[in-house]
Scaffold this motif. Structure first.
Motif, PDB file in Angstrom:
ATOM      1  N   HIS A  48       0.844  -1.191   0.000  1.00 14.08           N
ATOM      2  CA  HIS A  48       0.000   0.000   0.000  1.00 14.08           C
ATOM      3  C   HIS A  48       0.885   1.249   0.000  1.00 14.08           C
ATOM      4  O   HIS A  48       0.662   2.203  -0.744  1.00 14.08           O
ATOM      5  N   ALA A  49       1.942   1.197   0.839  1.00 12.40           N
ATOM      6  CA  ALA A  49       2.854   2.350   0.924  1.00 12.40           C
ATOM      7  C   ALA A  49       3.700   2.477  -0.338  1.00 12.40           C
ATOM      8  O   ALA A  49       3.801   3.554  -0.941  1.00 12.40           O
ATOM      9  N   ARG A  50       4.319   1.376  -0.756  1.00 12.14           N
ATOM     10  CA  ARG A  50       5.271   1.455  -1.872  1.00 12.14           C
ATOM     11  C   ARG A  50       4.588   1.760  -3.197  1.00 12.14           C
ATOM     12  O   ARG A  50       5.155   2.430  -4.061  1.00 12.14           O
ATOM     13  N   LEU A  51       3.348   1.267  -3.363  1.00  8.32           N
ATOM     14  CA  LEU A  51       2.636   1.568  -4.611  1.00  8.32           C
ATOM     15  C   LEU A  51       2.357   3.057  -4.750  1.00  8.32           C
ATOM     16  O   LEU A  51       2.154   3.563  -5.851  1.00  8.32           O
ATOM     17  N   ARG A  52       2.323   3.736  -3.606  1.00  6.28           N
ATOM     18  CA  ARG A  52       2.097   5.185  -3.649  1.00  6.28           C
ATOM     19  C   ARG A  52       3.397   5.961  -3.509  1.00  6.28           C
ATOM     20  O   ARG A  52       3.384   7.160  -3.232  1.00  6.28           O
ATOM     21  N   GLY A  53       4.514   5.251  -3.608  1.00  8.94           N
ATOM     22  CA  GLY A  53       5.816   5.917  -3.466  1.00  8.94           C
ATOM     23  C   GLY A  53       6.025   6.452  -2.061  1.00  8.94           C
ATOM     24  O   GLY A  53       6.755   7.421  -1.858  1.00  8.94           O
TER      25      GLY A  53
END
Ligand code: GLU
Length: 320
Positions: A48-53
């Motif tokens: 969730h975090a990494r997909l949003r950078g």
């Protein structure tokens, strides 16, 4: 009475950080090794975090020291690393932030928002209906002047005096959350009679002061969100966004427990599975990839692609 200026500044800095971009966190209690449900929640939070950078912090909720298990912290860190779930910044421990929580507690007390409560667990059990567990405190000590000091060798607990109104928050994977304060949440304990600072206080203060924009955690904590939103409201702040993800239950439908040694990485490894197979299994169990695949956490991230909404879609967020 306003909050002391240093506290106000800390909260404002947190809210500013929240507005600057995604910051999530994974916050296990070190009560045992992570089980596959915790591992899956960690994977979903990381995605969730990494997909949003965005950033993903790791915090250990270790205030309830009698429940902490030796070796649990090391095992949690090793498991996350083995799966390739990297976190940003230093490891945070609630036990090292007690001073901050104590300052917040004193500030709320000075504002008249807390009251001492002398009700024992036993008494609360007696006044609850015989067949229904008491979940909302009936306010027995609200109007009493019970004093701060020990009575019959016991200190009071401290409760937040909750005003009327509905507590609301946003959910990434479901309808917005809402709970009526007085009837569904009640006057939350912020410091326990045994002197321990309560998880709700510490967690609410952490989400605000650390600038957390998005909390991803198991849906067993959905109703705890009401208590945490109430603490944030007492501090004059809006809550972050929440993503309460489904729990992974055992074959009999029971929730897994770290303390009871629910199956974790050790069991996967005993079956000869490597990290890519475990990530594949965790992701397949959440419906993100077909069963039986092998892929690293980074490959999964790439597969879910540049479109962050895809994860929300797969996990069943209502479509706008
Ligand atoms: N420390 C809690 C637990 O391990 C979770 C806290 C949270 O994510 O807010 O169950």
């Amino acid at each position: 009475m306003p909050l002391p200026s240093h506290l106000q500044a800390l909260l404002e800095a947190g809210l500013l950080r929240r507005r600057q971009g995604y910051r999530g966190r994974f916050a296990p209690s070190p009560t045992g090794a992570l089980h596959r449900g915790n591992l899956r929640t960690a994977l979903l939070g990381w995605l969730h975090a990494r997909l949003r950078g965005g950033e993903w912090l790791l915090r250990l909720d270790d205030l309830d020291t009698p429940r902490n298990r030796p070796g649990a912290e090391a095992s949690i860190l090793a498991d996350l690393r083995w799966l390739g779930l990297d976190w940003d910044g230093p490891l945070l421990r609630q036990s090292q932030r007690r001073g901050l929580y104590g300052t917040v507690l004193s500030a709320l007390r000075r504002q008249g928002l807390l009251y001492p409560c002398r009700c024992s667990r036993r008494l609360l059990a007696d006044i609850s209906a015989p067949h229904a567990a008491l979940t909302v405190y009936p306010g027995t000590c609200r109007g009493r002047d019970g004093g701060w000091g020990p009575l019959q060798g016991r200190l009071p607990s401290w409760r937040l005096r909750l005003g009327p109104g509905v507590l609301r928050w946003l959910e990434s994977y479901g309808l917005p959350g809402q709970l009526d304060g007085p009837s569904a949440v009640g006057d939350v304990v912020l410091r326990r009679a045994d002197g321990f600072l309560a998880y709700h206080l510490a967690t609410a203060v952490d989400e605000l002061s650390l600038g957390i924009s998005d909390v991803v955690r198991g849906c067993d904590l959905w109703s705890a969100t009401g208590a945490q939103v109430a603490v944030m409201a007492a501090l004059g702040a809006d809550p972050p966004s929440y993503g309460h993800v489904p729990l992974w239950r055992d074959g009999q439908g029971r929730r897994l427990s770290k303390r009871e040694g629910g199956e974790g990485l050790a069991a996967y490894r005993q079956r000869g599975l490597d990290a890519a197979s475990v990530v594949g299994d965790l992701a397949a169990s959440a419906g993100l990839v077909p069963a039986g695949g092998r892929l690293s956490a980074i490959e999964l991230l790439q597969e879910l692609g540049p479109c962050p909404e895809r994860l929300d879609h797969l996990l069943g967020a209502p479509q706008a």
